[in-house]
Scaffold this motif. Structure first.
Motif, mmCIF file in Angstrom:
data_model
loop_
_atom_site.group_PDB
_atom_site.id
_atom_site.type_symbol
_atom_site.label_atom_id
_atom_site.label_comp_id
_atom_site.label_asym_id
_atom_site.label_seq_id
_atom_site.Cartn_x
_atom_site.Cartn_y
_atom_site.Cartn_z
ATOM 1 N N PRO A 100 0.806 -1.225 0.000
ATOM 2 C CA PRO A 100 0.000 0.000 0.000
ATOM 3 C C PRO A 100 0.837 1.273 0.000
ATOM 4 N N GLY A 101 0.371 2.241 -0.761
ATOM 5 C CA GLY A 101 0.938 3.575 -0.692
ATOM 6 C C GLY A 101 0.237 4.374 0.398
ATOM 7 N N THR A 102 0.649 5.625 0.557
ATOM 8 C CA THR A 102 0.133 6.462 1.633
ATOM 9 C C THR A 102 -0.462 7.753 1.080
ATOM 10 N N TYR A 103 -1.694 8.023 1.470
ATOM 11 C CA TYR A 103 -2.348 9.288 1.130
ATOM 12 C C TYR A 103 -2.132 10.294 2.259
ATOM 13 N N VAL A 104 -1.983 11.554 1.891
ATOM 14 C CA VAL A 104 -1.949 12.648 2.860
ATOM 15 C C VAL A 104 -2.942 13.702 2.376
ATOM 16 N N LEU A 105 -3.875 14.067 3.236
ATOM 17 C CA LEU A 105 -4.904 15.043 2.897
ATOM 18 C C LEU A 105 -4.496 16.405 3.427
ATOM 19 N N ASP A 106 -4.478 17.411 2.560
ATOM 20 C CA ASP A 106 -4.158 18.769 3.009
ATOM 21 C C ASP A 106 -5.237 19.265 3.971
ATOM 22 N N GLU A 107 -4.820 20.000 4.983
ATOM 23 C CA GLU A 107 -5.751 20.419 6.023
ATOM 24 C C GLU A 107 -6.622 21.601 5.618
ATOM 25 N N GLU A 108 -6.124 22.479 4.761
ATOM 26 C CA GLU A 108 -6.877 23.686 4.413
ATOM 27 C C GLU A 108 -6.943 23.880 2.894
ATOM 28 N N PRO A 109 -7.709 23.039 2.201
ATOM 29 C CA PRO A 109 -7.848 23.218 0.750
ATOM 30 C C PRO A 109 -8.732 24.427 0.438
ATOM 31 N N LEU A 110 -8.716 24.853 -0.794
ATOM 32 C CA LEU A 110 -9.583 25.944 -1.220
ATOM 33 C C LEU A 110 -11.036 25.478 -1.230
ATOM 34 N N PRO A 111 -12.009 26.398 -1.129
ATOM 35 C CA PRO A 111 -13.426 26.011 -1.178
ATOM 36 C C PRO A 111 -13.741 25.217 -2.446
ATOM 37 N N GLY A 112 -14.484 24.134 -2.300
ATOM 38 C CA GLY A 112 -14.858 23.308 -3.442
ATOM 39 C C GLY A 112 -13.788 22.371 -3.913
ATOM 40 N N GLN A 113 -12.707 22.242 -3.160
ATOM 41 C CA GLN A 113 -11.603 21.376 -3.564
ATOM 42 C C GLN A 113 -11.176 20.469 -2.422
ATOM 43 N N LEU A 114 -10.508 19.382 -2.794
ATOM 44 C CA LEU A 114 -9.710 18.589 -1.871
ATOM 45 C C LEU A 114 -8.344 18.431 -2.519
ATOM 46 N N THR A 115 -7.300 18.619 -1.756
ATOM 47 C CA THR A 115 -5.952 18.456 -2.281
ATOM 48 C C THR A 115 -5.142 17.603 -1.310
ATOM 49 N N GLY A 116 -4.104 17.000 -1.830
ATOM 50 C CA GLY A 116 -3.249 16.162 -0.996
ATOM 51 C C GLY A 116 -2.178 15.511 -1.845
ATOM 52 N N SER A 117 -1.713 14.357 -1.397
ATOM 53 C CA SER A 117 -0.645 13.670 -2.111
ATOM 54 C C SER A 117 -0.773 12.165 -1.908
ATOM 55 N N PHE A 118 -0.108 11.439 -2.783
ATOM 56 C CA PHE A 118 -0.022 9.985 -2.671
ATOM 57 C C PHE A 118 1.436 9.587 -2.852
ATOM 58 N N THR A 119 1.959 8.795 -1.923
ATOM 59 C CA THR A 119 3.336 8.303 -1.995
ATOM 60 C C THR A 119 3.313 6.796 -2.169
ATOM 61 N N THR A 120 4.020 6.309 -3.152
ATOM 62 C CA THR A 120 4.001 4.879 -3.471
ATOM 63 C C THR A 120 4.573 4.051 -2.323
ATOM 64 N N GLY A 121 4.076 2.815 -2.206
ATOM 65 C CA GLY A 121 4.551 1.922 -1.157
ATOM 66 C C GLY A 121 5.864 1.243 -1.494
ATOM 67 N N ARG A 122 6.059 0.966 -2.767
ATOM 68 C CA ARG A 122 7.299 0.305 -3.186
ATOM 69 C C ARG A 122 8.461 1.291 -3.182
ATOM 70 N N LYS A 123 9.640 0.797 -2.813
ATOM 71 C CA LYS A 123 10.840 1.621 -2.857
ATOM 72 C C LYS A 123 11.416 1.612 -4.255
ATOM 73 N N PRO A 124 12.020 2.725 -4.687
ATOM 74 C CA PRO A 124 12.068 4.018 -4.009
ATOM 75 C C PRO A 124 10.702 4.693 -4.035
ATOM 76 N N HIS A 125 10.387 5.489 -3.029
ATOM 77 C CA HIS A 125 9.057 6.069 -2.909
ATOM 78 C C HIS A 125 8.928 7.313 -3.786
ATOM 79 N N TYR A 126 7.845 7.343 -4.585
ATOM 80 C CA TYR A 126 7.547 8.499 -5.419
ATOM 81 C C TYR A 126 6.285 9.174 -4.906
ATOM 82 N N THR A 127 6.234 10.507 -4.978
ATOM 83 C CA THR A 127 5.079 11.254 -4.502
ATOM 84 C C THR A 127 4.398 11.973 -5.654
#
Length: 205
Positions: A100-127
């Motif tokens: 499994p990779g890892t999601y991170v949800l931004d705490e203060e996105p703009l109205p009407g949006q969700l933003t964040g990131s996904f980092t791969t589980g396999r090494k080397p990790h890409y975001t």
């Protein structure tokens, strides 16, 4: 550049940077795929569609990515809540990939949006950076979903597509649901290069 200088490379299991010449020619069974992938990404950097959803910034000119519009037969508040719940790991939800990779949800996105990131589980990790926008339309929610790699990359093994798909799909596709279940969602791609690598079979491997 000097012959053999390190350049952009496909994202793979080894994570090693290959000279552009080696990447274009390829080695073994991936050779022809790398040639096609390189051409697609270079053309994609020059082409686009005004109707595509807004996307996060990609710091490199040559990069993998995925942009799509997803129609869900539900209220946008419910869709937003479900995406937020999955990205936030509520009720034990996690990326369904074998590693499994890892999601991170931004705490203060703009109205009407969700933003964040996904980092791969396999090494080397890409975001990859993620962005979702939500617009209510005649009893359905139109979700603009976009993922952009943050490293020089060519072929991403559908990672950008899967990081979006896995937080929107319903139980009818075998996806684990946290709060709201959406069946029969429709994914649309505004241009031929919007999300070229999108193999759904890789979303759980």
């Amino acid at each position: 550049p000097a012959h053999g200088a390190p350049r952009a490379h496909p994202r793979g299991a080894t994570g090693q940077t290959e000279p552009l010449e080696a990447t274009a020619r390829g080695r073994g069974p991936w050779g022809s795929m790398r040639v096609v992938a390189l051409g697609i990404v270079l053309l994609s950097s020059l082409a686009g569609s005004a109707a595509e959803p807004p996307c996060p910034v990609a710091p490199h000119w040559v990069h993998a990515g995925c942009s799509m519009t997803v129609t869900v037969a539900a209220d946008c508040d419910a869709v937003r809540e479900e995406v937020s719940a999955r990205m936030g790991g509520q009720d034990g939800w996690h990326c369904p990939k074998t590693i499994p990779g890892t999601y991170v949800l931004d705490e203060e996105p703009l109205p009407g949006q969700l933003t964040g990131s996904f980092t791969t589980g396999r090494k080397p990790h890409y975001t990859d950076k993620l962005m979702f926008t939500f617009e209510q339309r005649e009893g359905a929610c139109s979700v603009g979903a976009c993922s952009m790699s943050q490293v020089p990359s060519i072929y991403d093994w559908s990672c950008n597509y899967c990081s979006l798909h896995n937080v929107l799909c319903g139980s009818d596709e075998g996806c684990h649901v946290v709060k709201h279940d959406f069946s029969g969602m429709r994914e649309e791609f505004e241009a031929w290069n919007s999300c070229f690598f999108r193999d759904g079979a890789l979303c759980r491997r």
